[in-house]
Design a protein around this motif. Structure first.
Motif, PDB file in Angstrom:
ATOM      1  N   ASP A 115      -6.887   1.509  -1.671  1.00 57.72           N
ATOM      2  CA  ASP A 115      -8.311   1.165  -1.768  1.00 57.72           C
ATOM      3  C   ASP A 115      -8.518  -0.130  -2.545  1.00 57.72           C
ATOM      4  O   ASP A 115      -9.344  -0.968  -2.162  1.00 57.72           O
ATOM      5  CB  ASP A 115      -9.089   2.296  -2.437  1.00 57.72           C
ATOM      6  N   PHE A 151     -13.071  -2.814  -9.463  1.00 57.00           N
ATOM      7  CA  PHE A 151     -12.264  -1.683  -8.994  1.00 57.00           C
ATOM      8  C   PHE A 151     -11.907  -0.793 -10.179  1.00 57.00           C
ATOM      9  O   PHE A 151     -11.980  -1.216 -11.338  1.00 57.00           O
ATOM     10  CB  PHE A 151     -11.002  -2.155  -8.268  1.00 57.00           C
ATOM     11  N   ASN A 193      -4.925   5.074  -6.043  1.00 56.95           N
ATOM     12  CA  ASN A 193      -5.963   4.098  -5.697  1.00 56.95           C
ATOM     13  C   ASN A 193      -5.411   2.785  -5.149  1.00 56.95           C
ATOM     14  O   ASN A 193      -6.173   1.848  -4.887  1.00 56.95           O
ATOM     15  CB  ASN A 193      -6.828   3.796  -6.927  1.00 56.95           C
ATOM     16  N   TYR A 234      -9.980  -3.665  -1.189  1.00 58.35           N
ATOM     17  CA  TYR A 234     -11.132  -4.283  -1.852  1.00 58.35           C
ATOM     18  C   TYR A 234     -10.839  -5.736  -2.215  1.00 58.35           C
ATOM     19  O   TYR A 234     -11.653  -6.636  -1.979  1.00 58.35           O
ATOM     20  CB  TYR A 234     -11.502  -3.490  -3.108  1.00 58.35           C
ATOM     21  N   THR A 248       0.810  -1.219   0.000  1.00 52.52           N
ATOM     22  CA  THR A 248       0.000   0.000   0.000  1.00 52.52           C
ATOM     23  C   THR A 248       0.843   1.268   0.000  1.00 52.52           C
ATOM     24  O   THR A 248       0.390   2.304  -0.461  1.00 52.52           O
ATOM     25  CB  THR A 248      -0.955   0.027   1.211  1.00 52.52           C
TER      26      THR A 248
END
Length: 206
Positions: A90, A33, A87, A94, A13
């Protein structure tokens, strides 16, 4: 980062740059996504197989369905999705919520070869089956696969719909997966003679 190693939440991340995600099953037809690019790709070293008992999405512990995993050996054609750096967190969150409900997969980075004009190699996030997990089904016969898929129904719907949608996604990319196509023929009760000319990704990769 070592290419074959498993990854941790802070690493993936917080890394800089865009993220590539390799889809080989339902991600091909329902990524879920936001992405910047969608490019056909090939991963070498693992193959697509119905080797995961589904206890949640396409079955229950009492009546397990079967879903796909990347298993050891061969190669796999699929889709590489490029996710914008902003992104990353996120999308990873997900994917973990979707793919790791029971932690049956290992989250790894793998080299994939993009089937675009540049034919470049990128490092992509992929979900590889954990062979030590209770839901690892191993190599099942076509009859066993058929039985589980027919009975399987979970939170995401009927198992047979999962198989059918994946086969359609594979066909849309211009190739075929022998075992999945044979299973689809059994499920539909009819031969897909119109697809006979599509190249078989498993012919030289298993």
């Amino acid at each position: 980062m070592p290419e074959m190693s498993e990854i941790t939440l802070p690493t993936i991340t917080s890394a800089k740059g865009d993220l590539w995600v390799f889809g080989y099953g339902s991600l091909m037809w329902r990524p879920g996504f936001e992405f910047e690019e969608r490019i056909p790709a090939r991963l070498v070293g693992e193959h697509r197989a119905l080797c995961v008992y589904s206890f949640v999405h396409r079955g229950t512990p009492e009546q397990p369905g079967l879903v796909l995993g990347l298993d050891r050996g061969g190669a796999c054609r699929g889709i590489a999705f490029r996710v914008a750096e902003k992104n990353r967190a996120d999308v990873v969150a997900y994917l973990r919520a979707r793919e790791q409900v029971t932690s049956v997969y290992r989250e790894v980075m793998r080299s994939v070869w993009l089937e675009n004009e540049a034919r470049e190699r990128v490092s992509a996030l992929a979900y590889v089956v954990d062979r030590g997990h209770v839901q690892y089904a191993g190599r099942l016969s076509l009859a066993e696969q058929h039985r589980h898929v027919l009975q399987g129904h979970g939170q995401s719907g009927a198992n047979r719909d999962y198989v059918t949608a994946t086969v359609k996604a594979i066909e849309a990319e211009g190739f075929r997966d022998t075992q999945l196509h044979q299973l689809a023929i059994m499920l539909h009760g009819e031969a897909h003679s119109s697809h006979a000319s599509a190249p078989d990704e498993n012919r030289d990769s298993r």
